[in-house]
Every structure is written in structure tokens, then in C-alpha cells.
Design a protein around this motif. Structure first.
Motif, PDB file in Angstrom:
ATOM      1  N   GLU A 167      59.291 120.178  48.399  1.00 56.00           N
ATOM      2  CA  GLU A 167      60.469 119.904  49.202  1.00 56.00           C
ATOM      3  C   GLU A 167      60.290 118.593  49.959  1.00 56.00           C
ATOM      4  N   SER A 168      61.392 117.924  50.208  1.00 56.33           N
ATOM      5  CA  SER A 168      61.379 116.694  50.995  1.00 56.33           C
ATOM      6  C   SER A 168      62.756 116.487  51.606  1.00 56.33           C
ATOM      7  N   GLY A 169      62.839 115.514  52.505  1.00 54.79           N
ATOM      8  CA  GLY A 169      64.124 115.175  53.095  1.00 54.79           C
ATOM      9  C   GLY A 169      64.341 115.698  54.499  1.00 54.79           C
ATOM     10  N   GLY A 170      63.382 116.453  54.994  1.00 51.07           N
ATOM     11  CA  GLY A 170      63.525 116.970  56.346  1.00 51.07           C
ATOM     12  C   GLY A 170      63.394 115.870  57.380  1.00 51.07           C
ATOM     13  N   GLY A 171      63.720 116.208  58.615  1.00 55.52           N
ATOM     14  CA  GLY A 171      63.609 115.240  59.693  1.00 55.52           C
ATOM     15  C   GLY A 171      64.313 115.710  60.935  1.00 55.52           C
TER      16      GLY A 171
ATOM     17  N   GLY B 279      57.338 123.451  51.876  1.00 54.16           N
ATOM     18  CA  GLY B 279      58.266 123.382  53.000  1.00 54.16           C
ATOM     19  C   GLY B 279      58.424 121.986  53.578  1.00 54.16           C
ATOM     20  N   THR B 280      59.567 121.788  54.241  1.00 60.42           N
ATOM     21  CA  THR B 280      59.850 120.534  54.929  1.00 60.42           C
ATOM     22  C   THR B 280      60.521 120.871  56.260  1.00 60.42           C
ATOM     23  N   GLN B 281      60.134 120.175  57.307  1.00 60.49           N
ATOM     24  CA  GLN B 281      60.603 120.490  58.651  1.00 60.49           C
ATOM     25  C   GLN B 281      61.966 119.871  58.923  1.00 60.49           C
ATOM     26  N   VAL B 282      62.868 120.690  59.451  1.00 65.33           N
ATOM     27  CA  VAL B 282      64.179 120.226  59.902  1.00 65.33           C
ATOM     28  C   VAL B 282      64.297 120.556  61.383  1.00 65.33           C
ATOM     29  N   THR B 283      64.593 119.548  62.174  1.00 63.90           N
ATOM     30  CA  THR B 283      64.773 119.737  63.615  1.00 63.90           C
ATOM     31  C   THR B 283      66.141 119.208  64.014  1.00 63.90           C
ATOM     32  N   VAL B 284      66.934 120.093  64.608  1.00 63.93           N
ATOM     33  CA  VAL B 284      68.271 119.706  65.061  1.00 63.93           C
ATOM     34  C   VAL B 284      68.257 119.710  66.581  1.00 63.93           C
TER      35      VAL B 284
END
Length: 125
Positions: A6-10, A118-123
């Protein structure tokens, strides 16, 4: 060796958008049914959405319905999770996984034996 990445988190502000990628190596995703999951700190892993390869049918969780969609690019051997109107409660580590049976789609992690890292997503604002 079967591998999902997975990629693209942020970090994204509330109301923003993000697209995650799930790339496969060592095998083709063409006929695989894919699920997307997330896990927030201190919480259990939960299903976000899934897609049946043969029909394109998608089954999003109620919490993301109308905001998240899945697409796939077979030429790139990649599946995407498009996330719009993100909310702080969407924060977590996002995983893609392959369903153990063909033509199946579910939001239960136990149905998926193969996972990415996994990839981390922070909102957050």
C-alpha cells in the motif's frame, strides 16, 4: 512470492481527498477480490470497502458510503481507494487484502488471508 504494497497515505485536512494504492507483485490482481481495511490506535481493524473483480460490485461500510470508492488498473496491477470528504475519524492505518474465495466481498478481516503492510492516513487540521 505473493506481496501487496500500500502507498499514498499522508496528512490531509478535514474535507480533503486522498487516493491510496495497493500494488501487487508476484501475481496478478486481475481476478482477485480486494478489501480495504483500516485500524485506528486502540481500535480493532475494520472493513472500509471491498470490490468483486468479476462484476465490479462494491460494498462500502456505512461510515464511508458516498465518500470512498475503489477502482483498479489491471495494466499496473494496482487497486486504488479514492477517499473524498475525509473526516478526522477516518484516521488510521489502511490495509488492502485479498479475499480467500473468488467472487466474494466482505468487510470481515477473517475472510482475507493475504495483507499488505499498511499506509498511514491522518486527517487533521
Amino acid at each position: 512470492q505473493l506481496q501487496l504494497v500500500e502507498s499514498g497515505g499522508g496528512l490531509v485536512q478535514p474535507g480533503g481527498s486522498l487516493t491510496l494504492s495497493c500494488a501487487a507483485s508476484g501475481f496478478t490482481l486481475d481476478y482477485k477480490d480486494i478489501g480495504w481495511f483500516r485500524q485506528a490506535p486502540g481500535k480493532e481493524r475494520e472493513g472500509v470497502s471491498c470490490i468483486v473483480s468479476s462484476t465490479g460490485y462494491q460494498y462500502p461500510a456505512e461510515s464511508v458510503k458516498g465518500r470512498f470508492t475503489i477502482s483498479r488498473d489491471n495494466a499496473k496491477n494496482t487497486v486504488f481507494l479514492h477517499m473524498n470528504n475525509l473526516k478526522p475519524e477516518d484516521t488510521g492505518i489502511y490495509y488492502c487484502a485479498i479475499h480467500r474465495h473468488p467472487d466474494r466481498c466482505s468487510l470481515h478481516p477473517i475472510d482475507y488471508p493475504h495483507w499488505g503492510q499498511g499506509t498511514q492516513v491522518t486527517v487533521s487540521s
